[in-house]
Scaffold this active site. Structure first.
Site, PDB file in Angstrom:
ATOM      1  N   ASP A 138     -11.425   2.452   4.038  1.00 48.05           N
ATOM      2  CA  ASP A 138     -11.737   1.020   3.920  1.00 48.05           C
ATOM      3  C   ASP A 138     -13.212   0.779   3.603  1.00 48.05           C
ATOM      4  O   ASP A 138     -13.585  -0.318   3.203  1.00 48.05           O
ATOM      5  CB  ASP A 138     -11.442   0.322   5.257  1.00 48.05           C
ATOM      6  CG  ASP A 138     -10.130  -0.432   5.256  1.00 48.05           C
ATOM      7  OD1 ASP A 138      -9.732  -0.924   4.181  1.00 48.05           O
ATOM      8  OD2 ASP A 138      -9.508  -0.531   6.324  1.00 48.05           O
ATOM      9  N   GLN A 165      -5.200  -1.744   9.793  1.00 47.77           N
ATOM     10  CA  GLN A 165      -5.027  -3.019   9.100  1.00 47.77           C
ATOM     11  C   GLN A 165      -5.618  -4.173   9.914  1.00 47.77           C
ATOM     12  O   GLN A 165      -5.414  -4.271  11.121  1.00 47.77           O
ATOM     13  CB  GLN A 165      -3.525  -3.268   8.836  1.00 47.77           C
ATOM     14  CG  GLN A 165      -3.212  -4.501   8.017  1.00 47.77           C
ATOM     15  CD  GLN A 165      -3.681  -4.409   6.570  1.00 47.77           C
ATOM     16  OE1 GLN A 165      -3.836  -3.330   6.007  1.00 47.77           O
ATOM     17  NE2 GLN A 165      -3.927  -5.555   5.957  1.00 47.77           N
ATOM     18  N   LYS A 172       0.842  -1.197   0.000  1.00 50.94           N
ATOM     19  CA  LYS A 172       0.000   0.000   0.000  1.00 50.94           C
ATOM     20  C   LYS A 172       0.884   1.256   0.000  1.00 50.94           C
ATOM     21  O   LYS A 172       0.620   2.220  -0.719  1.00 50.94           O
ATOM     22  CB  LYS A 172      -0.922  -0.002   1.232  1.00 50.94           C
ATOM     23  CG  LYS A 172      -2.041  -1.030   1.136  1.00 50.94           C
ATOM     24  CD  LYS A 172      -2.818  -1.212   2.433  1.00 50.94           C
ATOM     25  CE  LYS A 172      -3.850  -2.329   2.260  1.00 50.94           C
ATOM     26  NZ  LYS A 172      -4.562  -2.732   3.470  1.00 50.94           N
TER      27      LYS A 172
HETATM   28  N1  GUN Z   1      -6.781  -6.968   5.778  1.00 48.82           N
HETATM   29  C1  GUN Z   1      -6.969  -7.647   4.616  1.00 48.82           C
HETATM   30  N2  GUN Z   1      -7.596  -6.872   3.716  1.00 48.82           N
HETATM   31  C2  GUN Z   1      -7.801  -5.676   4.313  1.00 48.82           C
HETATM   32  C3  GUN Z   1      -8.404  -4.452   3.880  1.00 48.82           C
HETATM   33  O1  GUN Z   1      -8.894  -4.304   2.757  1.00 48.82           O
HETATM   34  N3  GUN Z   1      -8.417  -3.453   4.799  1.00 48.82           N
HETATM   35  C4  GUN Z   1      -7.905  -3.586   6.057  1.00 48.82           C
HETATM   36  N4  GUN Z   1      -7.987  -2.556   6.893  1.00 48.82           N
HETATM   37  N5  GUN Z   1      -7.352  -4.711   6.481  1.00 48.82           N
HETATM   38  C5  GUN Z   1      -7.298  -5.745   5.604  1.00 48.82           C
END
Ligand code: GUN
Length: 291
Positions: A120, A97, A53
């Site tokens: 998100d 996350q 990311k």
């Molecule tokens: N863990 C796995 N996929 C995601 C996501 O799209 N967002 C977040 N915050 N955690 C994740």
């Protein structure tokens, strides 16, 4: 027959190029989109995802700040950080996350994020908008990325049968809502661990989205010839197939490529699209908050 591979990496790079134009326009008015990622603990896969990311932010000119908290952090400490970030005008997007350490309440944390900064799309306000049929807000990144990949196939999903395998808050449930929305109009079945006859339900579907995190679950016999198959799973496995040890595997068995009409690869399918949608939400948040 051999499935056409849907190249998520290529589509994600196109989206990044489109975003750069919007990021430049924001820059003209002195705004640079700023994403803060909060990572609690030392889940190895999460560290890889967060690094990817951050790299995408660097490529496009989005500022990314990463806050690493020890796994011993308390729920209140995370909530206090979110409160500070909500009040910080220089921050446009907040992502915590997942997974968090098991004793933490992820729903309370999602609830604490300002919905305007909820890149998100997990805040009840944003999920509620989706239930109401409003898809112009912050959409959960993985399902939104999959909708964009489905456009690549040119398929008209009206009246088609879609199976979503898995009912998670992050992927399965919002995915089902997006596929059933007016204008897409698929007939959606959510198949989960308590469903019966998984393989028959899947084999009857024109579109199959596999999001259960169990490598190789979807076999070629589960797939209708010519169907679109979207593989959300990313698991690290050691099956002796590569000399270096472990490799990434999706929820879909490789033999499915002989039956499906379209298939997303792992890696290089859904994963890059999730990140492209995160950038999209961050740019959108910066645009909304700065006008
Ligand atoms: N863990 C796995 N996929 C995601 C996501 O799209 N967002 C977040 N915050 N955690 C994740």
């Amino acid at each position: 027959m051999s499935a056409t591979i849907i190249d998520g990496r290529a589509v994600s790079l196109q989206i990044e190029d489109e975003l750069k134009v919007r990021i430049d326009a924001l820059g003209q008015s002195g705004v640079r989109p700023h994403l803060v990622v909060v990572l609690v603990g030392d889940d190895a896969a999460s560290h890889v995802y967060v690094r990817n990311k951050q790299r995408a932010c660097e490529r496009t000119g989005v500022i990314s700040t990463r806050m690493d908290l020890p796994s011993s952090s308390t729920q209140q400490e995370v909530l206090d950080i979110i409160s500070d970030l909500n009040n910080d005008e220089s921050v446009h997007g907040i992502l915590v996350q997942s997974p968090l350490p098991p004793r933490m309440d992820e729903l309370q944390i999602a609830d604490a994020i300002d919905p305007r900064k909820d890149v998100d799309g997990f805040h009840p306000t944003n999920l509620g908008r989706l239930v109401q049929g409003d898809t112009d807000g912050m959409l959960p990144c993985t399902p939104a990325g999959i909708m964009r990949l489905l456009e690549e196939t040119g398929a008209n999903l009206t009246g088609s049968k879609a199976v979503v395998l898995g009912r998670s808050r992050i992927v399965g449930m919002p995915m089902a809502l997006l596929l059933a929305q007016k204008g897409i109009d698929a007939t959606v079945t959510i198949v989960h661990s308590r469903s019966e006859e998984h393989s028959l339900l899947c084999r009857d579907s024109d579109l199959l989205v596999a999001a259960i995190g169990r490598p190789g679950t979807v076999k070629s016999e589960w797939v209708k010839p010519g169907a679109i198959v979207i593989d959300v799973g990313v698991s690290r496995i050691e099956d002796g197939s590569v000399p270096s040890g472990s490799r990434l595997a999706g929820d879909v068995d490789p033999s499915v490529s002989e039956v499906a009409g379209w298939l997303t690869p792992v890696p290089g399918g859904v994963g890059p699209m999730t990140i492209a949608m995160l950038l999209t939400n961050t740019v959108r948040a910066a645009e909304n908050l700065s006008t």
